[in-house]
Design an enzyme around this catalytic site. Structure first.
Site, PDB file in Angstrom:
ATOM      1  N   ARG A 307      90.182  80.051  14.411  1.00  7.54           N
ATOM      2  CA  ARG A 307      90.334  78.929  13.490  1.00  7.54           C
ATOM      3  C   ARG A 307      90.244  77.547  14.150  1.00  7.54           C
ATOM      4  O   ARG A 307      89.623  76.638  13.587  1.00  7.54           O
ATOM      5  CB  ARG A 307      91.640  79.051  12.704  1.00  7.54           C
ATOM      6  CG  ARG A 307      91.685  80.276  11.794  1.00  7.54           C
ATOM      7  CD  ARG A 307      92.924  80.302  10.915  1.00  7.54           C
ATOM      8  NE  ARG A 307      92.812  79.338   9.842  1.00  7.54           N
ATOM      9  CZ  ARG A 307      93.488  78.199   9.799  1.00  7.54           C
ATOM     10  NH1 ARG A 307      94.338  77.880  10.775  1.00  7.54           N
ATOM     11  NH2 ARG A 307      93.327  77.369   8.792  1.00  7.54           N
ATOM     12  N   CYS A 337      84.265  82.615  27.705  1.00  8.81           N
ATOM     13  CA  CYS A 337      83.209  81.831  28.332  1.00  8.81           C
ATOM     14  C   CYS A 337      82.468  81.017  27.269  1.00  8.81           C
ATOM     15  O   CYS A 337      81.317  81.280  26.933  1.00  8.81           O
ATOM     16  CB  CYS A 337      82.244  82.750  29.094  1.00  8.81           C
ATOM     17  SG  CYS A 337      81.069  81.830  30.101  1.00  8.81           S
ATOM     18  N   GLU A 338      83.166  80.090  26.694  1.00 15.23           N
ATOM     19  CA  GLU A 338      82.686  79.090  25.737  1.00 15.23           C
ATOM     20  C   GLU A 338      83.692  77.948  25.786  1.00 15.23           C
ATOM     21  O   GLU A 338      84.795  78.110  26.312  1.00 15.23           O
ATOM     22  CB  GLU A 338      82.672  79.636  24.292  1.00 15.23           C
ATOM     23  CG  GLU A 338      81.759  80.805  24.023  1.00 15.23           C
ATOM     24  CD  GLU A 338      80.303  80.405  23.864  1.00 15.23           C
ATOM     25  OE1 GLU A 338      80.020  79.192  23.798  1.00 15.23           O
ATOM     26  OE2 GLU A 338      79.455  81.318  23.820  1.00 15.23           O
TER      27      GLU A 338
END
Length: 410
Positions: A307, A337-338
């Site tokens: 969210r 990994c973002e």
């Protein structure tokens, strides 16, 4: 979650005890809060025949569904799988309202065979239903009122560009299909979005529904949707349920006199019932100082709670293992990994490696929207009810990621 004698509790169970027993990350739901929220709605509309249909998509754990059924709720589902889980939880088919969007007619046929209530939001499927079943299968109609209401634009679903509902401007086409196949329309439904604070929005949609309802002589209910605003921050404005209950009930009873019989008033809350009851408990992996900020990296992320990244949603965060720590500012981030920010620029009691953080308002659209992105495992779920913490979903293991894969031979 309460702080008592320098220790945080969820439903009279110490938070750190829950973490020791079930590990982290873990979703924890306070069953007493869920029941309390349901009772608030039931009491707010006690002057009319009201039915609360819990929007299962918010949190579909079967134990939570069973608890809501025990307290008198019905169910609103958006997929045949949610519907089947509802049946497994003990809901009678007639207590489940199936409200799909952009599904094939095959799924609607399956819902009919299961005996569910049917609620359609497009004319092609209304036509299919008429061709196959004629007047033998009653159905409700979800309408789009062309009202902009709610919080983030991604959760505003009643405006004229939304994919949801049949536009109120298309009522002549609707009536043509209804008359052609002699359809029995037993309910009308509008849901404009989420995070609605003002009673006037519900009164505005009610006025539209009441006028349109006069065209349908066989109605049993009017469904006003959900979307009640819940608090995310201290001092947040919320939907005034007493005011809404008084104003909308008066308007509804006035309409019923005009209609000639008393109908049922329905709501389909999801977030209102379970959001504040839920916590995502995570452990701090690293406290990373950079020239510009201090990052708190935890053993969870957008794979467990999407969210914040998807809706820019605010979730309050508390350091439950160091309540006496000096307040400092941090960016709380995940291990995905973002760009994976859970909370930016948050003042927390000093966070140390290994500390447990509680992410609040995680009951709605937390686990239900979780994924295995980065091949990460989804957490366990725990229900705290009547002073006991019980495991209601085991933590995933590597075999869960592989069980449906088929290895090709090269």
């Amino acid at each position: 979650m309460q702080l008592k004698e320098n220790q945080y509790y969820i439903g009279n169970v110490p938070v750190l005890d829950i973490c020791r027993e079930f590990g982290t990350p873990v979703y924890v739901y306070d069953g007493n809060t869920i029941v309390e929220k349901l009772h608030i709605l039931q009491e707010a509309f006690s002057g009319v025949p009201v039915k609360i249909k819990y929007a299962a998509k918010a949190l579909t754990n079967i134990s939570v569904l069973k608890l809501l059924k025990k307290e008198g709720a019905g169910l609103d589902t958006v997929s045949i799988q949610e519907s089947r889980i509802g049946l497994m939880a003990g809901f009678a088919p007639e207590d489940i309202m199936y409200t799909p969007n952009c599904v094939s007619f095959d799924e609607i046929e399956e819902a009919v065979e299961l005996g569910l209530g049917i609620n359609l939001d497009n004319i092609p499927m209304l036509e299919h239903l008429g061709k196959k079943y004629g007047s033998t299968v009653p159905c409700a109609i979800r309408l789009n009122p062309h009202i902009v209401a709610g919080g983030n634009t991604k959760i505003q679903v009643g405006h004229k560009y939304s994919k949801f509902g049949i536009s109120v401007e298309q009522m002549p086409q609707v009536m043509e299909v209804v008359h052609k196949y002699k359809l029995t329309i037993n309910g009308l439904h509008i849901h404009t979005g989420s995070d609605i604070k003002e009673a006037d929005v519900f009164l505005q949609t009610a006025s539209i529904l009441f006028d349109l309802a006069m065209q349908f002589p066989h109605l049993k209910f009017i469904n006003f949707g959900g979307g009640f605003k819940v608090p995310y921050k201290p001092g947040d404005h919320t939907t005034n349920m007493k005011e809404l209950g008084r104003k909308l009930s008066d308007a509804f009873l006035g309409f019923c006199k005009r209609y000639g019989k008393t109908l049922e008033m329905w709501f389909e809350p999801g977030k209102f019932l379970v959001s504040e009851a839920g916590y995502l408990l995570v452990q701090t992996n690293v406290v990373k100082q950079t020239p510009t900020t201090v990052f708190v990296g935890v053993n969870s992320g957008m794979n467990h709670l999407i969210r914040p990244m998807m809706y820019d949603a605010y979730h309050d965060i508390v350091n439950v293992s160091n309540p006496d720590g000096a307040p400092k500012e941090y960016n709380v981030v995940g291990y995905i990994c973002e760009t994976d920010t859970i909370g930016a620029n948050r003042t927390l009691d000093e966070v140390r490696e290994g500390d447990i953080l509680a992410i609040k308002n995680a009951g709605a659209y937390g686990f239900s929207m979780s994924s295995n992105y980065n091949s990460r495992l989804r957490p366990a779920e725990v229900l705290v009810y009547q002073g006991q913490a019980k495991l209601i979903r085991r933590r995933e293991v590597l075999d869960d990621l592989l069980k449906n894969q088929v290895e090709a031979n090269f």
